[in-house]
Design a protein around this motif. Sequence first.
Motif, mmCIF file in Angstrom:
data_model
loop_
_atom_site.group_PDB
_atom_site.id
_atom_site.type_symbol
_atom_site.label_atom_id
_atom_site.label_comp_id
_atom_site.label_asym_id
_atom_site.label_seq_id
_atom_site.Cartn_x
_atom_site.Cartn_y
_atom_site.Cartn_z
ATOM 1 N N MET A 1 -33.232 40.937 -24.687
ATOM 2 C CA MET A 1 -34.574 41.268 -24.177
ATOM 3 C C MET A 1 -35.120 40.080 -23.397
ATOM 4 S SD MET A 1 -37.969 42.605 -26.211
ATOM 5 C CE MET A 1 -37.267 44.236 -26.445
ATOM 6 N N GLN A 2 -35.742 40.378 -22.246
ATOM 7 C CA GLN A 2 -36.305 39.340 -21.401
ATOM 8 C C GLN A 2 -37.682 38.928 -21.922
ATOM 9 O OE1 GLN A 2 -35.629 39.864 -17.072
ATOM 10 N NE2 GLN A 2 -34.813 41.863 -17.612
ATOM 11 N N GLY A 3 -38.257 37.906 -21.274
ATOM 12 C CA GLY A 3 -39.550 37.390 -21.681
ATOM 13 C C GLY A 3 -40.696 38.227 -21.160
ATOM 14 N N ALA A 4 -41.493 37.655 -20.257
ATOM 15 C CA ALA A 4 -42.694 38.307 -19.754
ATOM 16 C C ALA A 4 -42.412 38.998 -18.424
ATOM 17 C CB ALA A 4 -43.811 37.277 -19.571
ATOM 18 N N LEU A 5 -42.732 40.281 -18.342
ATOM 19 C CA LEU A 5 -42.726 40.966 -17.053
ATOM 20 C C LEU A 5 -44.029 40.620 -16.353
ATOM 21 C CD1 LEU A 5 -41.586 42.982 -14.995
ATOM 22 C CD2 LEU A 5 -42.813 44.789 -16.235
ATOM 23 N N VAL A 6 -43.930 39.988 -15.188
ATOM 24 C CA VAL A 6 -45.109 39.525 -14.448
ATOM 25 C C VAL A 6 -45.200 40.297 -13.141
ATOM 26 C CG1 VAL A 6 -46.259 37.551 -13.391
ATOM 27 C CG2 VAL A 6 -44.916 37.235 -15.476
ATOM 28 N N VAL A 7 -46.298 41.009 -12.952
ATOM 29 C CA VAL A 7 -46.516 41.802 -11.746
ATOM 30 C C VAL A 7 -47.340 40.976 -10.768
ATOM 31 C CG1 VAL A 7 -47.420 43.946 -10.788
ATOM 32 C CG2 VAL A 7 -46.505 43.910 -13.133
ATOM 33 N N GLN A 8 -46.736 40.602 -9.627
ATOM 34 C CA GLN A 8 -47.436 39.845 -8.579
ATOM 35 C C GLN A 8 -47.855 40.805 -7.480
ATOM 36 O OE1 GLN A 8 -45.626 36.176 -7.321
ATOM 37 N NE2 GLN A 8 -46.742 36.137 -5.382
ATOM 38 N N GLU B 1 -39.288 46.140 -7.195
ATOM 39 C CA GLU B 1 -39.369 47.373 -7.986
ATOM 40 C C GLU B 1 -39.720 47.075 -9.432
ATOM 41 O OE1 GLU B 1 -36.719 51.393 -8.907
ATOM 42 O OE2 GLU B 1 -36.023 49.881 -7.469
ATOM 43 N N LEU B 2 -40.794 47.670 -9.899
ATOM 44 C CA LEU B 2 -41.172 47.538 -11.292
ATOM 45 C C LEU B 2 -40.284 48.431 -12.155
ATOM 46 C CD1 LEU B 2 -45.056 47.594 -10.899
ATOM 47 C CD2 LEU B 2 -43.637 45.629 -11.490
ATOM 48 N N PRO B 3 -39.977 48.011 -13.366
ATOM 49 C CA PRO B 3 -39.098 48.826 -14.218
ATOM 50 C C PRO B 3 -39.774 50.117 -14.643
ATOM 51 C CG PRO B 3 -40.032 47.004 -15.463
ATOM 52 C CD PRO B 3 -40.421 46.767 -14.027
ATOM 53 N N GLU B 4 -38.943 51.048 -15.077
ATOM 54 C CA GLU B 4 -39.457 52.330 -15.545
ATOM 55 C C GLU B 4 -40.227 52.175 -16.845
ATOM 56 O OE1 GLU B 4 -39.264 55.458 -14.201
ATOM 57 O OE2 GLU B 4 -38.491 54.501 -12.390
ATOM 58 N N THR B 5 -39.785 51.245 -17.694
ATOM 59 C CA THR B 5 -40.425 51.033 -18.983
ATOM 60 C C THR B 5 -40.464 49.531 -19.285
ATOM 61 O OG1 THR B 5 -38.495 51.006 -20.450
ATOM 62 C CG2 THR B 5 -39.309 53.165 -19.749
ATOM 63 N N LEU B 6 -41.112 49.192 -20.385
ATOM 64 C CA LEU B 6 -41.175 47.806 -20.848
ATOM 65 C C LEU B 6 -40.138 47.514 -21.923
ATOM 66 C CD1 LEU B 6 -45.050 47.477 -21.091
ATOM 67 C CD2 LEU B 6 -43.562 46.355 -19.417
ATOM 68 N N ALA B 7 -39.168 48.386 -22.070
ATOM 69 C CA ALA B 7 -38.214 48.262 -23.171
ATOM 70 C C ALA B 7 -37.454 46.942 -23.154
ATOM 71 C CB ALA B 7 -37.229 49.429 -23.133
ATOM 72 N N LEU C 1 -47.222 51.228 -16.777
ATOM 73 C CA LEU C 1 -46.695 50.210 -17.684
ATOM 74 C C LEU C 1 -47.786 49.698 -18.617
ATOM 75 C CD1 LEU C 1 -44.419 48.218 -15.219
ATOM 76 C CD2 LEU C 1 -43.666 49.712 -17.076
ATOM 77 N N ALA C 2 -48.992 49.518 -18.086
ATOM 78 C CA ALA C 2 -50.098 49.082 -18.934
ATOM 79 C C ALA C 2 -50.408 50.138 -19.996
ATOM 80 C CB ALA C 2 -51.332 48.792 -18.087
ATOM 81 N N ALA C 3 -50.381 51.403 -19.607
ATOM 82 C CA ALA C 3 -50.624 52.480 -20.573
ATOM 83 C C ALA C 3 -49.526 52.509 -21.630
ATOM 84 C CB ALA C 3 -50.707 53.821 -19.851
ATOM 85 N N GLU C 4 -48.289 52.313 -21.202
ATOM 86 C CA GLU C 4 -47.184 52.253 -22.165
ATOM 87 C C GLU C 4 -47.380 51.098 -23.140
ATOM 88 O OE1 GLU C 4 -42.494 50.979 -22.347
ATOM 89 O OE2 GLU C 4 -43.317 51.611 -20.411
ATOM 90 N N ALA C 5 -47.788 49.937 -22.607
ATOM 91 C CA ALA C 5 -47.995 48.773 -23.466
ATOM 92 C C ALA C 5 -49.055 49.052 -24.523
ATOM 93 C CB ALA C 5 -48.387 47.565 -22.616
ATOM 94 N N LEU C 6 -50.143 49.682 -24.125
ATOM 95 C CA LEU C 6 -51.189 49.998 -25.091
ATOM 96 C C LEU C 6 -50.683 50.970 -26.158
ATOM 97 C CD1 LEU C 6 -54.270 50.381 -22.716
ATOM 98 C CD2 LEU C 6 -53.796 48.489 -24.284
#
Length: 235
Positions: A1-8, A39-45, A74-79
Amino acid sequence: MQGALVVQNTPTGGPGRVGDWLGEDGLPPDVVHAYDGGELPETLADHRCLVVLGGGFMPDADDRAPWLARARELAAEALKTRVPVLGICLGAQLLAHVAGGTVRARHGLPESGSTELTLRPEALEDPLFRGLPARVKAVEHRVDAITRLPRDAYWLASSERCPVQAFRVGERAWGVQFHPEATPRSVAGWDAESLREQGFDRDELVRQAELDEPAAAANWRLLLGRFAAFVTDGG
């Protein structure tokens, strides 16, 4: 698993020292240049947390920034899945929007440069803000504002021109209207003419930011360290 997904969201709106701090604390940033077709990932998995940076858009400005639709998902998934979130400026507005709050464009007076924030009583028990001084300085650069927080949000900090400067949604998602990643050098790179039109003098903003930088850097390094610890220790 990677660290932080950062959206710029903009070419100049990178993670700066926030990315460095996360990396130092065991959350190497996976920065997606969404503004440039990244490209942002489909999920935060595959990521341990989500960080959404700033940008001059409303959180639902899909016509100008079509990647924001995926960022909202992604924010909704995180919540929903309790993945920790840190939203900065636009990122905070996007978090508020997704969670049921209200964001208004060009609302109230603009803020730019080092600005005094007042912590609210709720901050005393917040995992990130507890123990910080009652009044702290942070770099601001905003015209839009969160005008209504989500129903389950904790209101953590305010400023004279912008009541909602920091908040937490539930127990694992934070939004900050200010820019913990910004330094006096960041301020020096802002457009001087645009600042003049808003009533600010860039040289004075840089001078004040330099004066406030030692304490600001210490406070926001502490906050990011706590966020990283919250993520890595499982909250």
